[in-house]
Design a protein around this motif. Structure first.
Motif, PDB file in Angstrom:
ATOM      1  N   ASN A   1     -14.010   1.222 -13.021  1.00 40.96           N
ATOM      2  CA  ASN A   1     -15.550   1.241 -13.381  1.00 40.96           C
ATOM      3  C   ASN A   1     -16.396  -0.117 -13.904  1.00 40.96           C
ATOM      4  O   ASN A   1     -16.397  -0.730 -13.980  1.00 40.96           O
ATOM      5  CB  ASN A   1     -16.255   2.124 -13.110  1.00 40.96           C
ATOM      6  N   ASP A   2     -15.355  -0.575 -15.038  1.00 33.56           N
ATOM      7  CA  ASP A   2     -16.103  -1.891 -16.249  1.00 33.56           C
ATOM      8  C   ASP A   2     -15.153  -2.667 -16.128  1.00 33.56           C
ATOM      9  O   ASP A   2     -15.706  -3.680 -16.677  1.00 33.56           O
ATOM     10  CB  ASP A   2     -16.275  -0.695 -17.523  1.00 33.56           C
ATOM     11  N   GLY A   3     -14.588  -2.527 -14.977  1.00 36.31           N
ATOM     12  CA  GLY A   3     -13.847  -4.328 -14.517  1.00 36.31           C
ATOM     13  C   GLY A   3     -12.548  -4.229 -15.687  1.00 36.31           C
ATOM     14  O   GLY A   3     -11.925  -5.461 -15.525  1.00 36.31           O
ATOM     15  N   LEU A   4     -11.930  -3.643 -16.271  1.00 41.41           N
ATOM     16  CA  LEU A   4     -11.375  -4.324 -17.714  1.00 41.41           C
ATOM     17  C   LEU A   4      -9.626  -3.802 -16.767  1.00 41.41           C
ATOM     18  O   LEU A   4      -9.373  -4.342 -17.686  1.00 41.41           O
ATOM     19  CB  LEU A   4     -11.095  -3.333 -18.664  1.00 41.41           C
ATOM     20  N   LEU A   5      -9.698  -3.178 -15.408  1.00 47.40           N
ATOM     21  CA  LEU A   5      -8.827  -3.144 -14.955  1.00 47.40           C
ATOM     22  C   LEU A   5      -8.925  -3.878 -13.350  1.00 47.40           C
ATOM     23  O   LEU A   5      -9.898  -2.814 -13.002  1.00 47.40           O
ATOM     24  CB  LEU A   5      -7.674  -1.825 -15.212  1.00 47.40           C
ATOM     25  N   LYS A   6      -7.819  -4.380 -12.697  1.00 47.85           N
ATOM     26  CA  LYS A   6      -8.058  -5.389 -11.216  1.00 47.85           C
ATOM     27  C   LYS A   6      -6.436  -4.021 -11.704  1.00 47.85           C
ATOM     28  O   LYS A   6      -5.349  -4.859 -11.327  1.00 47.85           O
ATOM     29  CB  LYS A   6      -8.502  -5.708 -11.389  1.00 47.85           C
ATOM     30  N   VAL A   7      -6.490  -3.375  -9.699  1.00 48.58           N
ATOM     31  CA  VAL A   7      -5.106  -4.306  -9.017  1.00 48.58           C
ATOM     32  C   VAL A   7      -5.047  -4.181  -7.519  1.00 48.58           C
ATOM     33  O   VAL A   7      -6.734  -4.492  -6.904  1.00 48.58           O
ATOM     34  CB  VAL A   7      -4.284  -2.076  -8.635  1.00 48.58           C
ATOM     35  N   THR A   8      -3.982  -4.838  -6.558  1.00 41.52           N
ATOM     36  CA  THR A   8      -4.707  -5.190  -5.463  1.00 41.52           C
ATOM     37  C   THR A   8      -3.222  -4.654  -4.865  1.00 41.52           C
ATOM     38  O   THR A   8      -1.942  -4.486  -5.219  1.00 41.52           O
ATOM     39  CB  THR A   8      -4.152  -6.733  -5.271  1.00 41.52           C
ATOM     40  N   LEU A   9      -3.674  -3.580  -3.791  1.00 41.90           N
ATOM     41  CA  LEU A   9      -1.397  -3.157  -3.064  1.00 41.90           C
ATOM     42  C   LEU A   9      -2.519  -3.432  -1.380  1.00 41.90           C
ATOM     43  O   LEU A   9      -3.350  -4.702  -1.158  1.00 41.90           O
ATOM     44  CB  LEU A   9      -2.251  -1.567  -2.872  1.00 41.90           C
ATOM     45  N   THR A  10      -1.147  -3.968  -0.397  1.00 43.45           N
ATOM     46  CA  THR A  10      -1.431  -4.051   0.743  1.00 43.45           C
ATOM     47  C   THR A  10      -2.028  -2.313   1.381  1.00 43.45           C
ATOM     48  O   THR A  10      -1.397  -1.729   0.641  1.00 43.45           O
ATOM     49  CB  THR A  10      -0.154  -4.365   1.166  1.00 43.45           C
ATOM     50  N   ALA A  11      -2.525  -2.822   2.927  1.00 49.41           N
ATOM     51  CA  ALA A  11      -2.585  -1.223   3.372  1.00 49.41           C
ATOM     52  C   ALA A  11      -1.148  -0.689   3.468  1.00 49.41           C
ATOM     53  O   ALA A  11      -1.604   0.522   3.788  1.00 49.41           O
ATOM     54  CB  ALA A  11      -2.828  -2.140   4.606  1.00 49.41           C
ATOM     55  N   ASN A  12      -0.092  -0.918   3.507  1.00 49.40           N
ATOM     56  CA  ASN A  12       0.652  -0.223   3.671  1.00 49.40           C
ATOM     57  C   ASN A  12       1.384   0.220   2.238  1.00 49.40           C
ATOM     58  O   ASN A  12       2.091   0.989   1.637  1.00 49.40           O
ATOM     59  CB  ASN A  12       2.409  -1.407   4.101  1.00 49.40           C
TER      60      ASN A  12
END
Length: 107
Positions: free
Chosen positions: A36-47
């Motif tokens: 919510n505060d933008g301190l952690l960001k992750v990226t996953l594939t749709a798999n």
């Protein structure tokens, strides 16, 4: 009674290949999520394969807080990726199903 059985089998084989192609394509569909505060960001594939994690330095000072952020953010990302994955695969399966009376499961 069963109509063109060979035609149906061919259509099922074609659909199976489309499902496999869709699964492969979903490896390139990226789902981004952040706290919510933008301190952690992750990226996953749709798999649901984790691609990146970006952690703000301020989170490195508190192990428990970082763990909480990871759990919450990863779960949200996994939920989004799962919805995309299921929708894409269901669309391919529905499109490829032969018209068999009484087998209208995807309505």
């Amino acid at each position: 009674m069963f109509g063109d059985l060979a035609g149906m089998m061919g259509k099922l084989k074609e659909t199976q290949q489309k499902v496999e192609d869709t699964k492969e394509r979903l490896n390139t569909v990226l789902v981004d999520e952040k706290s919510n505060d933008g301190l952690l960001k992750v990226t996953l594939t749709a798999n649901r394969t984790l691609k990146t994690i970006a952690i703000d330095d301020s989170l490195l000072e508190d192990k428990e807080q970082l763990e909480d952020y990871l759990i919450i953010t990863l779960n949200k990302a996994i939920e989004k990726a799962t919805k995309i994955n299921e929708a894409e695969l269901a669309a391919v399966a529905k499109d490829g199903m032969p018209n068999i009376p009484g087998m209208d499961m995807f309505k």
